[in-house]
Design a protein around this motif. Structure first.
Motif, PDB file in Angstrom:
ATOM      1  N   GLY A  10       0.836  -1.190   0.000  1.00  0.00           N
ATOM      2  CA  GLY A  10       0.000   0.000   0.000  1.00  0.00           C
ATOM      3  C   GLY A  10       0.868   1.235   0.000  1.00  0.00           C
ATOM      4  O   GLY A  10       2.000   1.210  -0.465  1.00  0.00           O
ATOM      5  N   GLY A  11       0.324   2.309   0.568  1.00  0.00           N
ATOM      6  CA  GLY A  11       1.062   3.561   0.595  1.00  0.00           C
ATOM      7  C   GLY A  11       0.530   4.538  -0.436  1.00  0.00           C
ATOM      8  O   GLY A  11      -0.541   4.323  -1.008  1.00  0.00           O
ATOM      9  N   SER A  12       1.271   5.588  -0.670  1.00  0.00           N
ATOM     10  CA  SER A  12       0.769   6.634  -1.567  1.00  0.00           C
ATOM     11  C   SER A  12       1.921   7.388  -2.223  1.00  0.00           C
ATOM     12  O   SER A  12       3.084   7.193  -1.884  1.00  0.00           O
ATOM     13  CB  SER A  12      -0.077   7.618  -0.760  1.00  0.00           C
ATOM     14  OG  SER A  12       0.752   8.222   0.221  1.00  0.00           O
ATOM     15  N   TRP A  13       1.568   8.252  -3.149  1.00  0.00           N
ATOM     16  CA  TRP A  13       2.534   9.097  -3.842  1.00  0.00           C
ATOM     17  C   TRP A  13       2.115  10.554  -3.709  1.00  0.00           C
ATOM     18  O   TRP A  13       0.922  10.852  -3.684  1.00  0.00           O
ATOM     19  CB  TRP A  13       2.585   8.754  -5.336  1.00  0.00           C
ATOM     20  CG  TRP A  13       3.295   7.488  -5.666  1.00  0.00           C
ATOM     21  CD1 TRP A  13       2.875   6.227  -5.390  1.00  0.00           C
ATOM     22  CD2 TRP A  13       4.555   7.362  -6.333  1.00  0.00           C
ATOM     23  NE1 TRP A  13       3.793   5.324  -5.856  1.00  0.00           N
ATOM     24  CE2 TRP A  13       4.837   5.990  -6.445  1.00  0.00           C
ATOM     25  CE3 TRP A  13       5.469   8.279  -6.853  1.00  0.00           C
ATOM     26  CZ2 TRP A  13       5.996   5.507  -7.042  1.00  0.00           C
ATOM     27  CZ3 TRP A  13       6.622   7.803  -7.467  1.00  0.00           C
ATOM     28  CH2 TRP A  13       6.882   6.421  -7.538  1.00  0.00           C
ATOM     29  N   GLN A  14       3.114  11.418  -3.669  1.00  0.00           N
ATOM     30  CA  GLN A  14       2.837  12.848  -3.763  1.00  0.00           C
ATOM     31  C   GLN A  14       3.426  13.348  -5.079  1.00  0.00           C
ATOM     32  O   GLN A  14       4.478  12.882  -5.498  1.00  0.00           O
ATOM     33  CB  GLN A  14       3.507  13.625  -2.619  1.00  0.00           C
ATOM     34  CG  GLN A  14       2.794  13.495  -1.282  1.00  0.00           C
ATOM     35  CD  GLN A  14       3.062  12.168  -0.636  1.00  0.00           C
ATOM     36  OE1 GLN A  14       4.205  11.709  -0.578  1.00  0.00           O
ATOM     37  NE2 GLN A  14       2.011  11.490  -0.172  1.00  0.00           N
ATOM     38  N   SER A  15       2.735  14.294  -5.695  1.00  0.00           N
ATOM     39  CA  SER A  15       3.352  14.898  -6.875  1.00  0.00           C
ATOM     40  C   SER A  15       3.363  16.400  -6.701  1.00  0.00           C
ATOM     41  O   SER A  15       2.513  16.981  -6.031  1.00  0.00           O
ATOM     42  CB  SER A  15       2.589  14.517  -8.141  1.00  0.00           C
ATOM     43  OG  SER A  15       1.459  15.334  -8.285  1.00  0.00           O
TER      44      SER A  15
ATOM     45  N   ASP B 232       6.440  18.641 -11.904  1.00  0.00           N
ATOM     46  CA  ASP B 232       6.977  17.537 -12.693  1.00  0.00           C
ATOM     47  C   ASP B 232       7.667  16.483 -11.841  1.00  0.00           C
ATOM     48  O   ASP B 232       8.280  15.575 -12.378  1.00  0.00           O
ATOM     49  CB  ASP B 232       7.997  18.079 -13.708  1.00  0.00           C
ATOM     50  CG  ASP B 232       7.280  18.543 -14.970  1.00  0.00           C
ATOM     51  OD1 ASP B 232       6.225  17.971 -15.290  1.00  0.00           O
ATOM     52  OD2 ASP B 232       7.789  19.473 -15.621  1.00  0.00           O
ATOM     53  N   THR B 233       7.589  16.629 -10.546  1.00  0.00           N
ATOM     54  CA  THR B 233       8.290  15.652  -9.711  1.00  0.00           C
ATOM     55  C   THR B 233       7.285  14.833  -8.893  1.00  0.00           C
ATOM     56  O   THR B 233       6.125  15.211  -8.756  1.00  0.00           O
ATOM     57  CB  THR B 233       9.280  16.331  -8.747  1.00  0.00           C
ATOM     58  OG1 THR B 233       8.536  17.160  -7.854  1.00  0.00           O
ATOM     59  CG2 THR B 233      10.297  17.163  -9.502  1.00  0.00           C
ATOM     60  N   PHE B 234       7.784  13.739  -8.369  1.00  0.00           N
ATOM     61  CA  PHE B 234       6.928  12.857  -7.573  1.00  0.00           C
ATOM     62  C   PHE B 234       7.760  12.216  -6.479  1.00  0.00           C
ATOM     63  O   PHE B 234       8.971  12.076  -6.625  1.00  0.00           O
ATOM     64  CB  PHE B 234       6.308  11.779  -8.467  1.00  0.00           C
ATOM     65  CG  PHE B 234       7.232  11.198  -9.506  1.00  0.00           C
ATOM     66  CD1 PHE B 234       8.311  10.406  -9.145  1.00  0.00           C
ATOM     67  CD2 PHE B 234       7.024  11.436 -10.876  1.00  0.00           C
ATOM     68  CE1 PHE B 234       9.166   9.859 -10.097  1.00  0.00           C
ATOM     69  CE2 PHE B 234       7.885  10.900 -11.840  1.00  0.00           C
ATOM     70  CZ  PHE B 234       8.953  10.113 -11.447  1.00  0.00           C
ATOM     71  N   SER B 235       7.107  11.885  -5.379  1.00  0.00           N
ATOM     72  CA  SER B 235       7.818  11.125  -4.347  1.00  0.00           C
ATOM     73  C   SER B 235       6.916  10.036  -3.797  1.00  0.00           C
ATOM     74  O   SER B 235       5.764  10.285  -3.451  1.00  0.00           O
ATOM     75  CB  SER B 235       8.258  11.990  -3.171  1.00  0.00           C
ATOM     76  OG  SER B 235       8.197  13.323  -3.481  1.00  0.00           O
ATOM     77  N   PRO B 236       7.476   8.844  -3.724  1.00  0.00           N
ATOM     78  CA  PRO B 236       6.709   7.725  -3.214  1.00  0.00           C
ATOM     79  C   PRO B 236       6.815   7.612  -1.702  1.00  0.00           C
ATOM     80  O   PRO B 236       7.857   7.940  -1.124  1.00  0.00           O
ATOM     81  CB  PRO B 236       7.389   6.522  -3.862  1.00  0.00           C
ATOM     82  CG  PRO B 236       8.814   6.944  -4.059  1.00  0.00           C
ATOM     83  CD  PRO B 236       8.808   8.447  -4.216  1.00  0.00           C
TER      84      PRO B 236
ATOM     85  N   VAL C 134       5.645   4.294  -0.164  1.00  0.00           N
ATOM     86  CA  VAL C 134       4.908   3.053  -0.401  1.00  0.00           C
ATOM     87  C   VAL C 134       5.567   1.921   0.377  1.00  0.00           C
ATOM     88  O   VAL C 134       6.693   2.052   0.846  1.00  0.00           O
ATOM     89  CB  VAL C 134       4.885   2.697  -1.905  1.00  0.00           C
ATOM     90  CG1 VAL C 134       4.286   3.827  -2.703  1.00  0.00           C
ATOM     91  CG2 VAL C 134       6.276   2.364  -2.417  1.00  0.00           C
ATOM     92  N   PHE C 135       4.851   0.853   0.492  1.00  0.00           N
ATOM     93  CA  PHE C 135       5.438  -0.319   1.146  1.00  0.00           C
ATOM     94  C   PHE C 135       4.922  -1.585   0.486  1.00  0.00           C
ATOM     95  O   PHE C 135       3.876  -1.577  -0.169  1.00  0.00           O
ATOM     96  CB  PHE C 135       5.103  -0.332   2.646  1.00  0.00           C
ATOM     97  CG  PHE C 135       3.636  -0.504   2.931  1.00  0.00           C
ATOM     98  CD1 PHE C 135       2.798   0.602   3.014  1.00  0.00           C
ATOM     99  CD2 PHE C 135       3.083  -1.762   3.104  1.00  0.00           C
ATOM    100  CE1 PHE C 135       1.438   0.446   3.263  1.00  0.00           C
ATOM    101  CE2 PHE C 135       1.717  -1.925   3.353  1.00  0.00           C
ATOM    102  CZ  PHE C 135       0.900  -0.812   3.428  1.00  0.00           C
TER     103      PHE C 135
END
Ligand code: SF4
Lengths: 205, 821, 313
Positions: A44-49, A52-56, A58-59
């Motif tokens: 699960g987990g999530s992402w932020q955007s 143009d960049t993103f950070s996970p 997640v697990f």
């Protein structure tokens, strides 16, 4: 009571390769669809955007499970024929001569340990490789794990050595069957009941 | 004995002068080709099944025989096969050795354990066949071995006569790898190479589908293949940084790098950062931090980090001054204008005038600028840092620069040549220096880049040294006219742009003869003129060299387990029969049988490995181990670092060439396709179908890569029921991209571009970066009536695109669109 | 859909049999106590339905055999009565069938006193209740299956038992009436087809059945949302189960049961008053009502099996 046997699973070492599953299939000549040991991916987990960049964040973890030869084997409790039974050493096994193939035990077990073999018309399951153990060998899954993530033995000894964690997502509440299972959890493991993830490979388990 | 061995580099690709013998010590490469296909699947019944445990105990007839799994996974495992009544009834893992690194038990992975289903696969080719319809029509007639041998020998003679030996080609293939006689790779060591060489030679290729770009990169950067510190050396590090390196999925043997890295981590607990578009199983099991980036942008990430390190004065100036060429303008070769150095490039003082700040790198890579800055500081201020890369980052059109950028990070931080550090290459490992007197030289000098064989079929004589990377000659004289495709699926399935490749092959006026030697009906075998049924390694004896296993050397003496099935024959026998017809039988066999060759090879190897057991003892023990002798280091370039004057690198400057003099020259002289560049510095290049292009492309806005999966080793072990059940073919897609297209987990989707369309199940997972899909590598191409590949091979979507320097296969560089199926 | 067909047939038929048996008992008691009719009179009304119950139960038991992988071992299912609800179910099922058979035989041959037969009937009904209870406990006791291990399972099984039992009896009564009329017309028998007293009993019964089915329908429509709510509060498996109760099939099931038990129940009640003059519309309505509810319950039971999602892995 004689020594009661169980399994140990080191989740920190599991890469989900399923060598255990296939070692078991080769050992017991299991056809596709009858899988005594299976591996689930839980995550699960999530992402932020941001632009143009993103950070996970997640697990993901793997969970390898066969029969846990439970303290309270619901499969044997519900079995109308007594084909499903627990031996003195705690190993839960099927007596082919008695099994009627009603599949009630399959419904009852939250670990999917009893598996129906349509070709045989009866239930089948892990017996901790009884014949191998009699010859002094390890069960096929234990001997086959490339990462040495599996072990077996008297549950008291396993608990003494590895602790007593037995309730990690996606496993069920251990109160149902009191499994003879010890797990060393991965850092991302979540306790049963407080999980935020899901099984990612539902068709494989 | 020489040091840690690494990836093999073919002799013409290694200015470092790595001898043939030392490259033969290396065993397995991942990557390109391999075997097999078929429409039929095995249903329900297990071949060899039915021997219950109790029956087994009773049956005194059960025998356990050592064999091995000889595929191109980078590992190599012994298999203990149990036989009853001439059939394999069980496949058991190694039960020797222990859990300690250096003597670890080499437990087979999930694939090796399923060997029985591969051995008895219904796809086995049972008898020699000749095509009767057009190529690929699937219409065959069975022929006798005599007929097959005669026709192949006649065809060889005619083509040599008409076009010369340069028209003969041994296609790249790694379906049978690790054996000594039964070896499809490296090309020089296959029995067909010996046969063809005795018959006057054949067109060479250099590099391989696994590592083409990084082989080019090391050549110009370090002067040749040196490898990086072995993974067990992580115990000496204070930080581990891995770019696209994934031993948990690509080195899965229980004696291999997954085990080495796991054990080392458990003991040393060194923080590990994984940089990868996927949250790989290595990120899960080994990593403490995952940095997700867009495929093909590692070089931009490194540039952004370099900016932080340079402006904050965190670089190892002493190391750069002493050991490297071209970090700053003061260390450029003569005649090169100021502003051509790496520092100038990073700070914006070079020709492009653009500072490569973290803010510059962020939108390219997808990694936030703050993360880049933090990483840069952490990597630069921790000593030592073990830095390495897998082979995903380099399998791009800008792959040489991607690889070189990561090497450069090691130089900037002064981590090269020290314990706990690294060169930025993939990890090295120790290997037993087995001799191989079976191998002889190929008299033909001409050599093409491995991925350029379709060009050579199409327009061979147009290919020159400067427009196509031809080596040994300035220009090819003839196109390829005869292809021998042994244990290779790179003829179609593992090559780029399958649909285009098939079109080329269908025209039999171009390549006039294709012979396929294979044990299962692969996608490639479908396009052959003659198919010869090969035995598997369970049906013959061979000596297998080891896989990558950290500090442990080993070899496996694999016995013949069962008689050849059907009408299958060994390659040694095939080559002998062909040699007879080419009047070179005596030279080919030197009077030895296969077993006699193996004894001979063992004897020859004893010179360097005096403790090697006798043939008889070895047969009994199956696997023989020898840990790395203490005097042999596993930290490359230690002596160079200590004294670069005394131990120069085989580069023009003798130094690590951050600025490569040769590339500087090639940038001027080579003719490149539109849009491509060669740069002397490891600049980040955005070329065809790059991450930058994807974001402005409305038609094909997604990048597509092809990660290696557990179901198959490349395409070997494809369509094995137990493996398909355990690891179904699912393409990864980020939840954002899936949601936008109305696709749910396990639903079918189309992935497509102008080159083709596949239908595949979706694994909607946040374990992959947004904007990227990954279609697992090696799936068997299976077109339906509309031409949709329902087998889901990523090569239906890839192209023939080659990287500028080493002309490598850019098979992770492709743009696609996805829709719900 | 219908993957567990044999189980669906078995459980629905067995429950319908038990329900019908109980309703027939109720008719007996009511007609004799309230209507003051003789045992013999009432038997004339209820006996044909009683025999139909026997046939239905037999069909259900036969269907259950098809669920078994190794039917040759079927006898073993009685071995674990001390622990397994499935063993108990089979024990009760066989006992119900056996007692029912004996009771039917005594009715047919008029063996023994009416009181004795009445006692036998009461015992049979009690065992029938035991059958439905053990049947529901098979599912309700499975901690691994959240959609089943709830009070809702016995509640729903009870509703199915009584609803189908009632409507089946209603349809059987009207079937008997119509059949006897046809018989009479064909043979021009001098005996009145069904005497006025019988018709009175039947119409009263039908009114009761109509009221009961509307009440049971109401109960069903209370239980279902409570069940869905319970599932939505549960874990992943419970939520996944709930999805089964959301599709077109589920809507169809609700509509069928609503139409059959509700709407038609209403008409049954109205037409029952006018039965003597023209029983035909009532016969049609009663049969259609039963048919619709039967199909609705059949689908409902299939969905019940489909909702088997286990916790764990
Ligand atoms: S595929 Fe590789 S790791 Fe797996 S058994 Fe074969 S050699 Fe070992």
């Amino acid at each position: 009571m004689a020594t009661q046997l169980g399994f140990y699973f080191d989740q920190t070492r599991c890469n989900g390769c399923k060598a255990c599953q296939v070692a078991c299939k080769d050992k017991h000549d299991l056809p596709v669809g009858v899988t005594w040991r299976r591996v689930a991916e839980h995550g699960g987990g999530s992402w932020q955007s941001d632009g143009d960049t993103f950070s996970p964040s997640v697990f993901a973890t793997y969970m390898s499970t066969a029969c846990n030869h439970c303290e309270r084997p619901v499969c044997a409790e519900v079995c109308p024929t007594t084909a499903m039974h627990q031996r003195d050493d705690g190993v839960v096994a099927v007596d082919d001569d008695l099994c009627v193939g009603c599949r009630y035990c399959e419904w009852a077990c939250p670990y999917s340990a009893p598996q129906y073999n349509a070709e045989l018309g009866s239930m089948t399951k892990c017996d901790l490789c009884t014949d191998y153990r009699e010859e002094g060998l390890e069960p096929a899954c234990v001997a086959g794990c490339p990462s040495r993530a599996l072990d077996w033995g008297p549950i008291d000894e396993l608990r003494e050595r590895y602790g007593d964690v037995d309730a990690i997502e996606p496993l069920p509440d251990p109160a149902i069957t009191e499994p003879r299972l010890v797990i060393t959890p991965h850092r991302d493991a979540q306790m049963t009941g407080s999980g935020t993830g899901t099984i990612k490979n539902p068709l494989e388990v | 004995m020489t040091a840690i061995s690494d990836h093999p580099t073919s002799s013409d690709a290694s200015p470092g002068g790595i001898s043939r013998r030392s490259f033969l010590k290396w065993s397995a490469v991942a990557g390109g080709g391999v075997a097999l296909v078929s429409g039929t699947r095995q249903l329900g019944l297990l071949p060899g099944a039915g021997l219950s445990a109790s029956a087994q105990e009773e049956a005194s007839g059960v025998e356990t025989i050592w064999s091995s799994c000889n595929v191109n996974c980078g590992s190599r495992c012994p298999l203990r096969m149990q036989v009853a009544d001439g059939r394999v009834v069980r496949v058991l893992p190694d039960n020797t050795g222990d859990d300690a690194l250096g003597s670890q038990q080499v437990r087979a992975c999930v694939r090796g354990l399923s060997y029985r289903q591969r051995l008895y696969s219904p796809d086995r080719i049972k008898t020699p066949m000749r095509r009767v319809g057009e190529r690929g029509s699937g219409d065959w007639e069975e022929i006798s071995w005599e007929e097959a041998y005669d026709e192949i020998a006649d065809s060889m003679k005619r083509i040599i006569e008409e076009y010369g030996n340069e028209a003969l080609y041994l296609n790249y293939g790694t379906g049978t790898l690790g054996g000594t006689i039964t070896s499809s790779w490296p090309p020089i060591s296959t029995p067909f190479s010996r046969l063809f060489s005795l018959a006057g030679g054949y067109l060479n290729h250099y590099a391989d589908y696994s590592t083409a770009q990084i082989q080019g990169a090391v050549q110009y950067h370090y002067g040749g293949w040196i490898g990086s510190n072995s993974l067990d050396d992580a115990k000496n590090a204070n930080l581990v940084v891995m770019f696209g390196n994934n031993p948990f999925e690509t080195r899965m043997s229980g004696g291999g790098e997954i085990y080495v890295s796991q054990q080392t981590r458990e003991q040393a607990k060194v923080k590990t950062i994984i940089i990868d578009p996927r949250y790989s199983d290595t990120a899960m099991g080994l990593g403490d931090e995952w940095v997700a980036l867009r495929p093909g942008t590692d070089s931009a990430l490194v540039a952004g980090m370099a900016h932080v390190m340079i402006t904050e004065d965190l670089v190892d100036q002493e190391f750069l001054d002493r050991c490297c060429q071209g970090y700053d303008d003061e260390h450029l070769p003569d005649g090169v204008p100021a502003g051509s150095s790496y520092k100038a490039y990073i700070l914006g003082d070079g020709p492009d005038g653009e500072a490569k700040t973290p803010e510059w790198a962020a939108p390219i890579t997808g990694v936030p600028a703050g993360t880049i800055t933090r990483l840069a500081r952490e990597i630069a201020t921790t000593k030592p840092v073990l830095i390495n890369q897998g082979w995903g980052p380099q399998r791009h059109v800008n792959g040489e620069n991607q690889a070189r950028a990561i090497f450069t990070l090691c130089a900037l931080t002064g981590n090269v040549g020290i314990p706990g550090g690294g060169t930025g290459e993939r990890e090295g490992s120790y290997g037993l220096p087995l001799a191989n007197p079976f191998v002889i030289d190929n008299p033909v000098e001409a050599s093409i880049p491995v991925f350029a064989w379709t060009d050579a079929v199409e327009k061979g004589p147009e290919m020159t040294a400067t427009n196509a990377g031809v080596r040994g000659v300035d220009r090819l004289e003839v196109p390829i006219k005869f292809i021998l495709n042994y244990a290779s699926n790179a003829l179609v399935n593992q090559h780029g742009d399958i649909n285009r490749t098939i079109e080329l092959l269908k025209d039999d006026s171009k390549c006039e003869m294709i012979v396929n030697v294979e044990n299962r009906m692969t996608v490639s075998a479908r396009y052959a003129d003659i198919v010869l049924p090969d035995t598997t390694n369970a049906e013959q004896m061979d000596l297998a060299s080891q896989g990558s296993a950290g500090n442990m050397g080993y070899a496996i003496l694999a016995s013949q387990v069962i008689e050849p099935l059907y009408d299958c024959r060994t390659v040694y026998e095939m080559c002998t029969e062909l040699a007879k017809r080419l009047d070179i039988e005596e030279e080919f066999t030197e009077g030895r049988t296969q077993e006699e060759w193996i004894r001979h090879i063992l004897d020859a190897s004893r010179e360097d490995i005096p403790d090697l057991p006798s043939f008889e003892d070895f047969k009994e023990m199956g696997i023989w181990r020898e840990p790395n002798p203490p005097e042999v280091g596993y930290v490359p370039l230690q002596d160079f670092r200590e004294d670069p004057e005394e131990h120069p690198l085989p580069t023009p400057s003798g130094r690590i060439e951050i600025f490569s003099s040769e590339l500087w020259e090639m940038a001027e002289t080579w003719e490149l396709p539109e849009g491509q560049r060669i740069t002397a510095l490891p600049e980040h290049l955005s070329m065809q179908e790059s991450a930058e292009v994807a974001r402005s492309d409305d038609t094909y806005p997604l990048q597509c890569i092809a990660h290696h999966v557990k179901q198959r080793t490349h395409s070997t072990y494809g369509h094995i029921p137990w493996l398909e059940e355990a690891h179904p073919h699912v393409a990864w897609i980020h939840p954002w991209d899936a949601e936008e297209r109305g696709i749910a987990n396990d639903e079918k989707m189309y992935v497509f571009n102008d080159r083709g369309r596949i239908r595949v199940s979706a694994r909607v997972t946040n374990r992959i970066a947004p904007g990227t899909v990954s279609v697992p590598h090696g799936a068997w191409y299976e077109p339906d009536e509309q031409g949709v590949d329902v087998g889901g091979s990523p090569n239906t979507l890839t192209s023939w695109l080659q990287s500028p320097i080493h002309k490598g296969n850019a098979q992770h560089t492709m743009l696609v669109q996805v829709e719900r199926a | 859909m219908f993957t567990d067909l044999s189980m669906v047939v078995f459980t629905v038929f067995a429950q319908m049999s038990v329900g019908a048996f109980i309703v027939l008992g109720a008719v007996q008691v009511y007609a004799r106590v309230q209507g003051g009719r003789s045992a013999e009179d009432v038997d004339r009304v209820t006996d044909p339905a009683l025999y139909a119950v026997g046939v239905t139960l037999a069909l259900g038991l036969i269907a259950s055999i098809f669920h078994l992988g190794t039917p040759m071992n079927a006898i073993n299912v009685l071995r674990h009565v001390d622990s397994s609800w499935l063993s108990r179910e089979i024990a009760f099922g066989l006992a119900f069938a056996g007692l029912g058979f004996v009771f039917a035989a005594t009715q047919y041959f008029k063996w023994g006193s009416a009181a004795l037969r009445q006692a036998l009937a009461a015992l049979t009904a009690l065992v029938g209740v035991g059958l439905v209870v053990s049947m529901s406990m098979i599912y309700a006791s499975l901690d691994a299956v959240p959609a089943w291990s709830t009070w809702v399972t016995p509640a729903q099984f009870a509703i199915t038992t009584l609803l189908l039992g009632s409507l089946a009896v209603g349809a059987a009564f009207m079937g008997t009436v119509m059949w006897r009329r046809r018989q009479a017309a064909d043979e021009e028998a001098e005996e009145p087809t069904t005497d006025a007293g019988d018709l009175e009993t039947i119409s009263t019964s039908l009114k009761g059945i109509a009221v009961a089915s509307i009440v049971l329908l109401g109960a069903a429509f209370v239980v279902i949302p409570l069940h869905l709510n319970e599932l939505s509060q549960g874990g992943a498996a419970a939520v996944a189960s709930a999805e089964v109760f959301s599709g077109a099939m589920f809507a169809l099931r609700l509509a069928l049961v609503f139409l059959g038990a509700g709407l038609l129940g209403f008409f049954v009640y109205r037409f029952a008053a006018r039965m003597e003059s023209n029983p035909q519309p009532l016969a049609v309505v009663a049969t259609v009502a039963f048919g619709l509810v039967f199909v609705g319950e059949f689908i409902g039971r299939s969905l019940f099996y489909e909702s088997m999602t286990r916790i764990g892995m």
